[in-house]
Design a protein around this motif. Structure first.
Motif, PDB file in Angstrom:
ATOM      1  N   ALA A  45     -10.139   6.718   0.041  1.00  0.00           N
ATOM      2  CA  ALA A  45      -9.567   6.421   1.351  1.00  0.00           C
ATOM      3  C   ALA A  45      -8.994   5.017   1.356  1.00  0.00           C
ATOM      4  O   ALA A  45      -9.627   4.079   0.863  1.00  0.00           O
ATOM      5  N   PHE A  46      -7.804   4.868   1.915  1.00  0.00           N
ATOM      6  CA  PHE A  46      -7.119   3.580   1.960  1.00  0.00           C
ATOM      7  C   PHE A  46      -7.070   3.079   3.398  1.00  0.00           C
ATOM      8  O   PHE A  46      -6.621   3.793   4.301  1.00  0.00           O
ATOM      9  N   PHE A  47      -7.518   1.849   3.587  1.00  0.00           N
ATOM     10  CA  PHE A  47      -7.522   1.218   4.901  1.00  0.00           C
ATOM     11  C   PHE A  47      -6.748  -0.085   4.835  1.00  0.00           C
ATOM     12  O   PHE A  47      -6.732  -0.777   3.825  1.00  0.00           O
ATOM     13  N   ASP A  48      -6.120  -0.416   5.956  1.00  0.00           N
ATOM     14  CA  ASP A  48      -5.400  -1.683   6.094  1.00  0.00           C
ATOM     15  C   ASP A  48      -6.162  -2.520   7.114  1.00  0.00           C
ATOM     16  O   ASP A  48      -6.229  -2.170   8.293  1.00  0.00           O
ATOM     17  N   LEU A  49      -6.781  -3.610   6.658  1.00  0.00           N
ATOM     18  CA  LEU A  49      -7.541  -4.468   7.552  1.00  0.00           C
ATOM     19  C   LEU A  49      -6.590  -5.439   8.234  1.00  0.00           C
ATOM     20  O   LEU A  49      -5.985  -6.286   7.570  1.00  0.00           O
ATOM     21  N   GLY A  50      -6.456  -5.317   9.549  1.00  0.00           N
ATOM     22  CA  GLY A  50      -5.531  -6.150  10.294  1.00  0.00           C
ATOM     23  C   GLY A  50      -5.854  -7.618  10.143  1.00  0.00           C
ATOM     24  O   GLY A  50      -7.006  -8.027  10.273  1.00  0.00           O
ATOM     25  N   GLY A  51      -4.822  -8.433   9.855  1.00  0.00           N
ATOM     26  CA  GLY A  51      -5.025  -9.838   9.535  1.00  0.00           C
ATOM     27  C   GLY A  51      -5.680 -10.640  10.635  1.00  0.00           C
ATOM     28  O   GLY A  51      -6.885 -10.899  10.627  1.00  0.00           O
ATOM     29  N   ALA A  96      14.329  -0.649  -2.056  1.00  0.00           N
ATOM     30  CA  ALA A  96      12.996  -1.189  -2.317  1.00  0.00           C
ATOM     31  C   ALA A  96      12.532  -0.729  -3.691  1.00  0.00           C
ATOM     32  O   ALA A  96      12.057   0.392  -3.859  1.00  0.00           O
ATOM     33  N   GLY A  97      12.687  -1.596  -4.683  1.00  0.00           N
ATOM     34  CA  GLY A  97      12.295  -1.262  -6.051  1.00  0.00           C
ATOM     35  C   GLY A  97      10.957  -1.861  -6.403  1.00  0.00           C
ATOM     36  O   GLY A  97      10.862  -3.066  -6.665  1.00  0.00           O
ATOM     37  N   PRO A  98       9.877  -1.074  -6.404  1.00  0.00           N
ATOM     38  CA  PRO A  98       8.545  -1.627  -6.670  1.00  0.00           C
ATOM     39  C   PRO A  98       8.330  -1.952  -8.136  1.00  0.00           C
ATOM     40  O   PRO A  98       8.877  -1.288  -9.023  1.00  0.00           O
ATOM     41  N   ARG A  99       7.518  -2.976  -8.382  1.00  0.00           N
ATOM     42  CA  ARG A  99       7.121  -3.330  -9.744  1.00  0.00           C
ATOM     43  C   ARG A  99       5.655  -3.743  -9.746  1.00  0.00           C
ATOM     44  O   ARG A  99       5.229  -4.551  -8.925  1.00  0.00           O
ATOM     45  N   ARG A 100       4.895  -3.126 -10.639  1.00  0.00           N
ATOM     46  CA  ARG A 100       3.484  -3.454 -10.877  1.00  0.00           C
ATOM     47  C   ARG A 100       2.616  -3.257  -9.627  1.00  0.00           C
ATOM     48  O   ARG A 100       1.622  -3.959  -9.440  1.00  0.00           O
ATOM     49  N   VAL A 101       2.955  -2.292  -8.795  1.00  0.00           N
ATOM     50  CA  VAL A 101       2.165  -2.063  -7.590  1.00  0.00           C
ATOM     51  C   VAL A 101       0.886  -1.281  -7.876  1.00  0.00           C
ATOM     52  O   VAL A 101      -0.058  -1.318  -7.073  1.00  0.00           O
ATOM     53  N   LEU A 102       0.841  -0.558  -8.987  1.00  0.00           N
ATOM     54  CA  LEU A 102      -0.308   0.305  -9.265  1.00  0.00           C
ATOM     55  C   LEU A 102      -1.413  -0.416 -10.038  1.00  0.00           C
ATOM     56  O   LEU A 102      -2.573   0.013 -10.011  1.00  0.00           O
ATOM     57  N   THR A 140     -10.128  -9.095 -10.410  1.00  0.00           N
ATOM     58  CA  THR A 140      -8.960  -9.341 -11.257  1.00  0.00           C
ATOM     59  C   THR A 140      -7.810  -9.845 -10.386  1.00  0.00           C
ATOM     60  O   THR A 140      -7.802  -9.666  -9.169  1.00  0.00           O
ATOM     61  N   LEU A 141      -6.836 -10.480 -11.027  1.00  0.00           N
ATOM     62  CA  LEU A 141      -5.685 -11.033 -10.311  1.00  0.00           C
ATOM     63  C   LEU A 141      -4.412 -10.447 -10.888  1.00  0.00           C
ATOM     64  O   LEU A 141      -4.296 -10.257 -12.109  1.00  0.00           O
ATOM     65  N   HIS A 142      -3.437 -10.187 -10.014  1.00  0.00           N
ATOM     66  CA  HIS A 142      -2.252  -9.435 -10.410  1.00  0.00           C
ATOM     67  C   HIS A 142      -0.990  -9.986  -9.758  1.00  0.00           C
ATOM     68  O   HIS A 142      -1.043 -10.663  -8.732  1.00  0.00           O
ATOM     69  N   VAL A 143       0.133  -9.651 -10.385  1.00  0.00           N
ATOM     70  CA  VAL A 143       1.461  -9.917  -9.846  1.00  0.00           C
ATOM     71  C   VAL A 143       2.062  -8.577  -9.428  1.00  0.00           C
ATOM     72  O   VAL A 143       1.999  -7.605 -10.189  1.00  0.00           O
ATOM     73  N   ALA A 144       2.626  -8.506  -8.229  1.00  0.00           N
ATOM     74  CA  ALA A 144       3.213  -7.241  -7.778  1.00  0.00           C
ATOM     75  C   ALA A 144       4.351  -7.507  -6.812  1.00  0.00           C
ATOM     76  O   ALA A 144       4.340  -8.486  -6.063  1.00  0.00           O
ATOM     77  N   SER A 145       5.332  -6.626  -6.836  1.00  0.00           N
ATOM     78  CA  SER A 145       6.445  -6.673  -5.885  1.00  0.00           C
ATOM     79  C   SER A 145       6.646  -5.269  -5.329  1.00  0.00           C
ATOM     80  O   SER A 145       6.919  -4.337  -6.079  1.00  0.00           O
ATOM     81  N   ALA A 146       6.494  -5.138  -4.023  1.00  0.00           N
ATOM     82  CA  ALA A 146       6.654  -3.832  -3.394  1.00  0.00           C
ATOM     83  C   ALA A 146       8.110  -3.503  -3.102  1.00  0.00           C
ATOM     84  O   ALA A 146       8.469  -2.329  -2.998  1.00  0.00           O
ATOM     85  N   THR A 147       8.945  -4.529  -2.959  1.00  0.00           N
ATOM     86  CA  THR A 147      10.303  -4.279  -2.469  1.00  0.00           C
ATOM     87  C   THR A 147      11.396  -4.772  -3.399  1.00  0.00           C
ATOM     88  O   THR A 147      12.544  -4.368  -3.264  1.00  0.00           O
ATOM     89  N   GLY A 148      11.100  -5.673  -4.330  1.00  0.00           N
ATOM     90  CA  GLY A 148      12.093  -6.114  -5.296  1.00  0.00           C
ATOM     91  C   GLY A 148      12.995  -7.232  -4.840  1.00  0.00           C
ATOM     92  O   GLY A 148      13.752  -7.773  -5.641  1.00  0.00           O
ATOM     93  N   LEU A 185       0.823  -1.200   0.000  1.00  0.00           N
ATOM     94  CA  LEU A 185       0.000   0.000   0.000  1.00  0.00           C
ATOM     95  C   LEU A 185       0.862   1.257   0.000  1.00  0.00           C
ATOM     96  O   LEU A 185       0.544   2.242  -0.680  1.00  0.00           O
ATOM     97  N   THR A 186       1.955   1.236   0.741  1.00  0.00           N
ATOM     98  CA  THR A 186       2.857   2.392   0.749  1.00  0.00           C
ATOM     99  C   THR A 186       3.399   2.666  -0.648  1.00  0.00           C
ATOM    100  O   THR A 186       3.404   3.817  -1.117  1.00  0.00           O
ATOM    101  N   GLN A 187       3.850   1.627  -1.339  1.00  0.00           N
ATOM    102  CA  GLN A 187       4.384   1.819  -2.689  1.00  0.00           C
ATOM    103  C   GLN A 187       3.291   2.193  -3.674  1.00  0.00           C
ATOM    104  O   GLN A 187       3.545   2.928  -4.642  1.00  0.00           O
ATOM    105  N   MET A 188       2.085   1.708  -3.463  1.00  0.00           N
ATOM    106  CA  MET A 188       0.966   2.065  -4.330  1.00  0.00           C
ATOM    107  C   MET A 188       0.679   3.562  -4.241  1.00  0.00           C
ATOM    108  O   MET A 188       0.534   4.256  -5.265  1.00  0.00           O
ATOM    109  N   ILE A 189       0.619   4.083  -3.019  1.00  0.00           N
ATOM    110  CA  ILE A 189       0.358   5.510  -2.844  1.00  0.00           C
ATOM    111  C   ILE A 189       1.549   6.333  -3.329  1.00  0.00           C
ATOM    112  O   ILE A 189       1.380   7.403  -3.933  1.00  0.00           O
ATOM    113  N   ALA A 190       2.767   5.829  -3.099  1.00  0.00           N
ATOM    114  CA  ALA A 190       3.952   6.526  -3.605  1.00  0.00           C
ATOM    115  C   ALA A 190       3.919   6.620  -5.128  1.00  0.00           C
ATOM    116  O   ALA A 190       4.299   7.644  -5.708  1.00  0.00           O
ATOM    117  N   ALA A 191       3.470   5.549  -5.793  1.00  0.00           N
ATOM    118  CA  ALA A 191       3.381   5.569  -7.250  1.00  0.00           C
ATOM    119  C   ALA A 191       2.361   6.598  -7.719  1.00  0.00           C
ATOM    120  O   ALA A 191       2.547   7.254  -8.756  1.00  0.00           O
TER     121      ALA A 191
END
Length: 714
Positions: free
Chosen positions: A490-496, A650-656, A630-638, A415-421
């Protein structure tokens, strides 16, 4: 010269060259072995990799280590170059290892890339560089040319082009060729970047023009053959004037020196000139397509969704929106209006204090102050205390996006990398603009979350008490679409594990507009490549799926055969599988500049097939329960963390991409067929999603490392 410790880091310069290596072998298993190294040299004066010969002591196996020093590894482009080489080597091993063609390429023994000094290990080279060969007879010339063209045909069949073919990378042992230089691999059809040296790289590659083409390799091979026969380099932009004087060259290299790829013959054409019919007889021992039944299951699941009628939102159409200045509180789900007497701002200690705007006469000043204010919601006095940003109450109903998954899944990093993107302008190609809802809050988020992660620091777990222990508010933005309409997101993180809460807390889910289910591959996929990560994190494979998924799905309102909330499933931490198909393919894709529903559906099919094959149907429950998912592949940290940091940053890929899908489903991004059809596959372009071609399977080799000195030098 430095040696290498067990984790791949440096040891004292005066230590012996005998050390212990721990690395991953192509099968995914982990291996620890003593090794002795000889002197080290630059692989190429203009490239960052260093090379040294070695001996694996447990087997007496000769090897070659290609590595980066810590200083070179600090350059992300240098790491990307080594990653690209590893991906290409592993892909060729996967496809060719059991075939007669395997000796044409280097054989990879293992790799360790998520460390301060990353490296690859190859079996010892076979032969010596063509540049060291002074005399070769006509019969050997023909065999040399045949093997070289055979290697090019094999690469072309996998959608790969080696851009650095030269007399230094083509080895000859007296009977056959071995082609090195895998660091120069690129995917067919990608934009060319400057790479290599004249005269061995073709003119258009030297200029970085057009798209990568298999016939780029034909030029390079022709130049190598010309030098091997004549002892001198050929012209940089045309055919040698004396080509006809050399029979083997004249017979085989007709057209190979054309300055543009379109004018050159394909590798298969030249191979047939050397050995008629050989190109058609190349028979790769490609394993059976084990993903086919899973792709068929995906198609069947989509058919069922297409046939099911869409249900109305709970509460009827009026519940989808509110007028008269009322919006739904994203926490308690009661309606709330702007109340100037219930406003608060935070002080320097981040404590709420009342705000009285009646004394602010300047309307611009008043508007600016209110933008950073919150209103205490008292609509439900029995609900835990909560505050709503004032812009929510002035721009209409917010779009709430909630991240779902256990606490170890990497939701916070994603989520951090998504908002950063987003703040880096990632939404602009899709006609969207952003603005922070609360500038002070956004600045704090960037300072506390975005900047540390970008600097390679592992983010700490963030928890809370009461309602925040279940649904933690992360950030909010104002998104303006192409029509000029503004909507808060608004972005929320639902605790596991905190999802097992009271019904009052779970009531939050009834008002969520979009869900991002984050799949941790270490929990879901029983693949050997993930064993090391599981050992480090103390995890075990869970065949029953993420319990957080089930808790959320069971609490969501359902008025028909499917849940109507928009959703995206994300295979997070995909860097752990970045060399495995189909993950390698999608991580190697360039960031999209337009939303292609067919492409999105194709990625969904690939991720569905991977999860269904290895994880089981329990991990696909969100897709099976939600109509538009939909289903996706993503890496927040590389890559893997090491001692609380990411060695490569931390090199993000496909986070957006997951968020783009959700925004399209909610109509903020226009897509063919409209928001309702998106993700279900009802538009003509999405009716038939093609299977990946063999050439699309080797995505890791497509990584381009622009900016590395040797890669851009002539």
């Amino acid at each position: 010269m430095t040696s290498t410790s067990q984790r791949g880091g440096p040891v004292a310069p005066d230590s012996p060259r005998r050390t212990t290596l721990a690395f991953t072998v192509p099968s995914g298993q982990h291996r620890v072995t003593p090794v002795r190294f000889g002197p080290e040299s630059r692989r190429d004066p203009l490239l960052p990799q260093r090379i040294r010969n070695g001996m694996l002591d447990d087997e007496g196996q000769k090897c070659v280590q290609v590595r980066l020093t810590a200083a070179d590894a600090a350059n992300p482009a240098a790491r990307a170059l080594l990653d690209a080489e590893a991906g290409t080597a592993l892909h060729l091993h996967r496809v060719l290892d059991t075939t007669e063609y395997a000796p044409l390429f280097p054989r990879i023994i293992g790799y360790e890339l998520d460390t301060a000094e990353p490296y690859l290990l190859y079996a010892a080279p076979r032969g010596e560089p063509a540049g060291l060969i002074h005399v070769m007879g006509a019969s050997d010339q023909r065999v040399f040319a045949r093997d070289l063209m055979l290697a090019l045909c094999l690469l072309e069949g996998q959608g790969l082009v080696l851009r650095g073919i030269s007399p230094a990378t083509v080895l000859w042992d007296g009977t056959s060729v071995q082609l090195w230089g895998l660091e120069g691999a690129a995917r067919t059809g990608r934009a060319r970047t400057r790479w290599g040296r004249a005269p061995y790289c073709p003119p258009e590659q030297r200029r970085g023009e057009g798209l990568v083409d298999p016939r780029d390799m034909v030029w390079s091979a022709a130049q190598v053959l010309y030098q091997l026969v004549t002892g001198r380099a050929g012209p940089t932009d045309r055919a040698p004037a004396d080509l006809a004087a050399h029979r083997v060259l004249a017979e085989t290299l007709r057209g190979a020196f054309e300055p543009l790829a379109a004018g050159r013959p394909a590798p298969a054409r030249l191979l047939d000139l050397l050995k008629p019919g050989a190109a058609r007889r190349i028979a790769l021992a490609v394993p059976a397509d084990e993903t086919r039944p899973h792709r068929e299951a995906f198609a069947q699941a989509l058919d069922l969704k297409r046939q099911a009628p869409a249900a109305e939102p709970p509460g009827g159409p009026a519940a989808a929106d509110r007028s008269g200045g009322e919006v739904i509180c994203p926490y308690c789900l009661e309606t709330i209006q702007l109340d100037l007497g219930a406003l608060f701002v935070t002080d320097s200690r981040m404590q709420y204090k009342p705000l009285n705007v009646s004394g602010i006469g300047n309307p611009l000043r008043r508007q600016d102050v209110m933008r950073g204010a919150v209103q205490k919601c008292t609509a439900d006095p029995e609900f835990p205390e909560h505050f709503i940003p004032v812009p929510y109450l002035t721009y209409g109903r917010p779009l709430t996006v909630a991240m779902v998954g256990q606490s170890s899944t990497g939701k916070s990093h994603l989520l951090t990398q998504m908002i950063a993107a987003i703040t880096d302008g990632g939404l602009e190609p899709f006609g969207l603009k952003w603005q922070s809802v609360n500038p002070e809050q956004h600045a704090r988020f960037v300072r506390d979350r975005v900047q540390p992660l970008r600097n390679g620091k592992v983010l700490s777990h963030t928890g809370g008490v009461g309602l925040e222990g279940f649904a933690r508010f992360v950030e909010s933005l104002l998104i303006t679409d192409a029509r000029g309409q503004v909507r808060p997101v608004a972005f929320f993180d639902l605790g596991g594990e905190d999802l097992v809460r009271t019904d009052a807390a779970l009531r939050f889910l009834l008002g969520v507009d979009a869900l991002v289910f984050v799949v941790d591959p270490a929990l879901a996929l029983p693949l050997p490549h993930l064993d090391r990560a599981r050992d480090r994190w103390g995890l075990e494979v869970n065949r029953d799926g993420d319990l957080a998924f089930g808790t959320v799905l069971d609490r969501l309102p359902k008025n028909g055969p499917y849940l109507e909330v928009a959703a995206a499933m994300v295979l997070g931490k995909a860097d752990l599988l970045r060399f495995q198909p189909p993950v390698d393919r999608w991580l190697g894709e360039a960031p999209p500049t337009a939303l292609d529903p067919a492409r999105m559906l194709e990625e969904s099919r690939d991720v569905y097939g991977l999860l269904r094959r290895h994880a089981g149907q329990a991990w696909l429950r969100p897709f099976d329960a939600i109509r538009r998912c939909t289903l996706h592949v993503a890496s927040a940290t590389g890559g893997l963390e090491d001692r609380g940091r990411y060695p490569a940053g931390a090199g993000p890929r496909r986070v957006l991409e997951p968020l783009l899908s959700l925004l399209a489903m909610h109509g903020l991004i226009d897509v063919p067929g409209g928001a309702e059809a998106f993700a279900v596959g009802t538009t003509p372009a999405m009716e038939a999603v093609p299977s990946p071609l063999p050439s699309e399977a080797g995505g890791a080799g497509a990584v381009r490392a622009a900016g590395v000195a040797g890669g851009e030098a002539e």
